[in-house]
Scaffold this motif. Structure first.
Motif, mmCIF file in Angstrom:
data_model
loop_
_atom_site.group_PDB
_atom_site.id
_atom_site.type_symbol
_atom_site.label_atom_id
_atom_site.label_comp_id
_atom_site.label_asym_id
_atom_site.label_seq_id
_atom_site.Cartn_x
_atom_site.Cartn_y
_atom_site.Cartn_z
ATOM 1 N N UNK A 111 0.842 -1.196 0.000
ATOM 2 C CA UNK A 111 0.000 0.000 0.000
ATOM 3 C C UNK A 111 0.879 1.249 0.000
ATOM 4 N N UNK A 133 -7.107 0.037 -2.009
ATOM 5 C CA UNK A 133 -6.876 -0.464 -3.369
ATOM 6 C C UNK A 133 -7.908 -1.527 -3.742
ATOM 7 N N UNK A 185 -2.278 4.307 -5.819
ATOM 8 C CA UNK A 185 -2.467 2.864 -5.717
ATOM 9 C C UNK A 185 -1.127 2.266 -5.293
ATOM 10 N N UNK A 207 1.804 -0.910 -4.617
ATOM 11 C CA UNK A 207 2.546 -1.866 -5.448
ATOM 12 C C UNK A 207 1.727 -3.156 -5.521
ATOM 13 N N UNK A 208 1.614 -3.729 -6.704
ATOM 14 C CA UNK A 208 0.885 -4.994 -6.806
ATOM 15 C C UNK A 208 1.789 -6.035 -7.438
ATOM 16 N N UNK A 253 -1.006 0.401 -14.269
ATOM 17 C CA UNK A 253 -2.376 -0.101 -14.103
ATOM 18 C C UNK A 253 -3.073 0.565 -12.921
ATOM 19 N N UNK A 254 -2.693 1.821 -12.604
ATOM 20 C CA UNK A 254 -3.169 2.466 -11.381
ATOM 21 C C UNK A 254 -4.681 2.392 -11.179
ATOM 22 N N UNK A 267 -7.701 -3.974 -7.268
ATOM 23 C CA UNK A 267 -6.628 -2.999 -7.435
ATOM 24 C C UNK A 267 -7.066 -1.794 -8.248
#
Lengths: 479, 388
Positions: free
Chosen positions: A101, A295, A335, A337-338, A372-373, A390
């Motif tokens: 996050x 998110x 957003x 980190x994914x 991809x925010x 997300x």
């Protein structure tokens, strides 16, 4: 143990010699790496932990009044409300690296927790559920019938936490202590920090009280460990996916209270009144908050906004407005980190909708310009589709909000929150139908991810469900 | 030649542009998998192919226009816009009317049977597909031109499989022209015939005639596990080889390539260089087999990886921004193949991998993994809905 390693556990009164071996947990990469450590939980260590928890409960917690507990928790929240409080600073520095996050998202989450669990709200919660909180302390007259009664919490509650929303464990720790229950927490492997920090600050406020709290990790499904943990508990609470909940359920003794918080789905409904030219922007701002906070990882986060036709803004135009508010929100609270998997998923999804859009007027894709925010998809097919999350949200048109009832029928077993932008007279009739389908919370748009402390989580009482009562009937001489 | 007075389409199927393009790509592929020093030639052909596909593939043109990328604006193949594999499930990405296709290939729909990628090919597309497969298959599976292998297939009879399945086409191509005798199948209605296969391997051990086994990776694992459990092992004749593909798809325990090779060697005696994993997908008209047997024959010392044949390129991109990553970093694989004449030549996959040597290695599949959120995972919901 290196100096920079951070405890991923809380075992008050245990020193390293009591514990023995540790495992190392690593989060993030490179300079953003966080190293934590946690005890290797052997059956003998766990037995010792449980024995000390019970002693602390018997010797101290069970003698406190519920108001003493509230006072202690209120003090903890006071500590955390200070931006210079060292543990808060540690949480703000490390949680972004551990959870992914963004910093602002973590800060907002912490502020939300602090304002939620203050003393006043806790008193309200107890009043709401018990009428008279002192039932937890002593035999009290029953309000509507003769005689007296007293409520007893579990002696030990074991809670298996999930890692999707930091701060979630606070609720269970607080509820357990209010019920004078010791709590053994199984930290989420994705985020073992916050629960440990919270318990540490409890120890600063009242070290004796904190001895009724333990936070540890073990590998889910470890039969020997779970046999001990669940076997000694009066209540077991589990957060998680359906299959993992089912696994735990199998190992909990039949007479132990078992409460599971499984996966849930939430969505929003937006009426044409809220699409009027003078209020549509505010509607979009609120929808963007709901789809962006945590998110979209919370079970309260919406997957779809059903948007009514016939207003001054069409649902398709609303999707465009929502897109610009998603961007604005992302500027404020980025957003996080994914994983590569999650990114790839969103990019593929965008690809397929973008090509559909070329051939289909009923589809429109809006996407953040880099990465991809956030992604907003308008899709005329009203069927409910779960989001890949997300900050990926669908706008689906309905002629009338009453159509939503049929559309969510297929997911009725999983319904949770319905965010509504509707005039009161229109949502009351819808609310009953949503309730019948299993929704447990209908709230204003923009508040989906910020439930009140008195919310019946998953349709149940938070405290009352775990209490056991002893009645003294009229006719006994109690003097 | 067009008989009407209408302005002729520069990119019509019988135009000089397209005829020359096919001729030049064909000649390039026929040059073989290794063609050092042909980067410029590849680039030139890729840009011509982009010009063709931009003009004749309507959805692709719209995709490019939206991003302001047009032929003439770009100088390098790396600037050619890639299309995500999932888009092949939504629209016909095709340079000609799809109803005129002479061959259709479809993906297996691993994640969702109702959504499969579809590729339409005309005569020209089929010629280039066959050629692209052939050159890689000859180069990597039969680098010494072997033609004396018995073909054992861990698959149902090919005529019982969907004719349009890419797997059916691929298995057929891998053995075509290299086997003797009838094709022998070891998957029936009851699944993989462990006993039959074990007996056949024993026979090969006895008669000394080498075999080629072709099957899905997970089918091999099931068979090897069976052999271990029964205490069976073999010493297959020299020249015997395995071709595996499609990965695990959750249908068996998952092994790393090293574990797979070690287990396979223990059970069958086949040296690691004869264990050939094949990487490929419906959307890319090329195959990428392991380099190990070719390297053995050529005396090259290199780790095992997938070589890009001369008419292909692979970029590794950041999964979130889709920007190219520095060499060696793990990201999403994006393939370019001049063999993709009828669709789009640049395909963005959701396979994770990294660049190595003259190619890449794939380390797994990205999308399809569960999201970390507390919402119902997509698969869980689908299965729940099916139950209702």
């Amino acid at each position: 143990m290196t100096e920079t390693s951070i405890p991923a556990f809380f075992l008050p009164g245990f020193d390293e010699a009591d514990i023995g071996e540790f495992v190392t947990l690593e989060f993030g990469t490179g300079k953003d790496r966080v190293t934590m450590h946690s005890p290797v939980l052997t059956p003998s260590l766990l037995s010792e932990v449980i024995s000390r928890l019970n002693q602390a409960r018997e010797g101290y917690l069970s003698h406190l009044s519920v108001y003493d507990v509230i006072k202690a928790i209120d003090k903890v929240m006071d500590l955390w409300s200070d931006g210079n409080y060292p543990l808060r600073q540690q949480a703000e520095a490390l949680l972004p690296l551990i959870t992914g996050y963004s910093g602002p998202m973590v800060t907002q989450t912490l502020d939300g927790i602090i304002s939620m669990f203050n003393g006043e709200n806790l008193r309200l919660l107890l009043k709401d559920e018990l009428g008279d909180p002192r039932f937890l302390d002593q035999f009290r007259p029953r309000p509507n019938s003769d005689g007296m009664c007293k409520a007893y919490g579990p002696r030990l509650t074991t809670t298996v936490f999930a890692g999707n929303v930091p701060g979630l464990p606070v609720a269970n720790i607080v509820y357990a202590l209010l019920m004078k229950s010791a709590i053994l927490g199984k930290s989420a492997s994705e985020e073992p920090l916050f629960a440990a920090l919270f318990a540490q600050s409890l120890a600063e406020v009242d070290p004796e009280l904190a001895r009724s709290v333990a936070m540890v990790c073990w590998k889910g499904g470890d039969e020997e460990i779970e046999k001990i943990a669940f076997g000694y508990s009066d209540a077991v609470i589990v957060y998680g996916a359906e299959h993992s909940v089912n696994e735990v359920r199998k190992r909990v003794p039949v007479r132990t209270r078992f409460i599971a918080y499984g996966h849930k789905l939430s969505f929003g409904v937006i009426g044409r009144e809220y699409l009027a030219a003078d209020r549509v922007r505010q509607t979009a701002v609120q929808a963007a908050i709901d789809a962006s906070v945590f998110d979209q990882q919370g079970c309260l986060s919406p997957h779809v906004f059903y948007t009514e036709e016939g207003g001054q803004t069409t649902p398709k135009e609303f999707a465009r407005l929502l897109a610009s508010e998603m961007e604005a929100f992302n500027q404020k609270i980025p957003r996080g980190r994914i994983s590569p998997d999650e990114s790839a998923h969103i990019n593929q999804l965008r690809g397929s909708y973008e090509f559909r859009e070329f051939e289909d007027q009923g589809v429109a894709l809006h996407a953040s310009s880099r990465g991809t925010d956030w992604t907003v998809i308008y899709e005329s097919d009203p069927a409910f589709v779960p989001s890949c999350l997300n900050r990926t949200i669908r706008i689906k048109p309905v002629k009338d909000v009453s159509e939503v009832v049929g559309l969510i029928e297929p997911i009725k077993g999983y319904l949770q929150t319905v965010g509504a932008a509707l005039p009161q007279e229109r949502f009351l009739s819808l609310a009953n139908k949503m309730g019948q389908l299993g929704a447990d919370r209908i709230c204003p748009l923009g508040k989906m991810t910020a439930p009140s402390l008195t919310w019946h989580h998953d349709g149940r009482f938070n405290i009352l469900d775990l209490l056991r009562w002893t009645d003294i009937e009229e006719g006994l001489n109690i003097s | 030649m067009p008989k009407t007075t209408k302005k002729t389409n520069k990119y019509a199927i019988d135009s000089d542009f397209v005829r020359d393009l096919e001729r030049d790509i064909t000649a390039f592929i026929k040059g073989g998998v290794d063609q050092p020093g042909t980067d410029e030639r590849f680039n030139e052909l890729a840009l011509r192919l982009f010009e063709y596909q931009y003009n004749e593939n309507t959805p692709y043109r719209k995709y490019c226009q939206k991003r302001g990328v047009a032929p003439g604006d770009i100088r390098s193949w790396t600037e050619i816009l890639a299309v995500p594999t999932d888009a092949f499930k939504e629209v016909d990405l095709c340079t000609f009317p799809p109803e005129q296709a002479v061959r259709i290939l479809e993906s297996s729909g691993t994640r969702d049977q109702t959504r499969r990628s579809k590729v339409h090919m005309d005569e020209m597309g089929v010629r280039l597909l066959d050629l692209s497969y052939l050159e890689s298959i000859e180069g990597f599976f039969y680098p010494s031109g072997e033609k004396n292998l018995h073909a054992l297939l861990l698959a149902p009879p090919l005529d019982k499989l969907p004719a349009t399945a890419t797997a059916t086409y691929g298995i057929g191509k891998v053995i075509e022209g290299h086997h003797i005798g009838e094709l022998e199948y070891f998957v029936g209605p009851e699944g993989l015939d462990f006993q039959g296969l074990a007996a056949r391997l024993k026979q090969a051990e006895d008669d000394g005639e080498p075999v080629i086994i072709v099957g899905t990776t997970f089918a091999y694992v099931h068979f090897f596990d069976y052999c271990r459990e029964k205490g069976l092992s073999f010493n297959l004749p020299s020249g015997s080889r395995f071709v595996d593909g499609a990965g695990y798809k959750g249908k068996s325990r998952e092994l790393t390539r090293e574990e797979f090779v070690k287990l396979a060697q223990e059970v069958t005696g086949v040296p690691p260089e004869y264990m050939l994993n094949n990487y490929g997908m419906t959307e890319v008209q090329a195959v990428f087999p392991d380099n190990v047997l070719r390297n053995l024959v050529k005396g090259l010392k290199e780790p095992r990886y997938k070589v890009n044949p001369a008419w292909t390129r692979t970029l590794v991109v950041d999964p979130d921004t889709l920007e190219p990553l520095p060499k060696g970093e793990t990201g999403l694989l994006r393939h370019y193949s001049l063999g993709n004449i009828n669709t789009v030549q640049a395909v963005q996959t959701d396979d994770l991998g990294y660049e190595i040597g003259r190619g890449f290695e794939c380390v797994g599949r990205a999308a399809g993994a569960e999201s970390r959120g507390c919402s119902v995972a997509i698969d869980e919901l689908i299965s729940a809905q099916k139950m209702k």
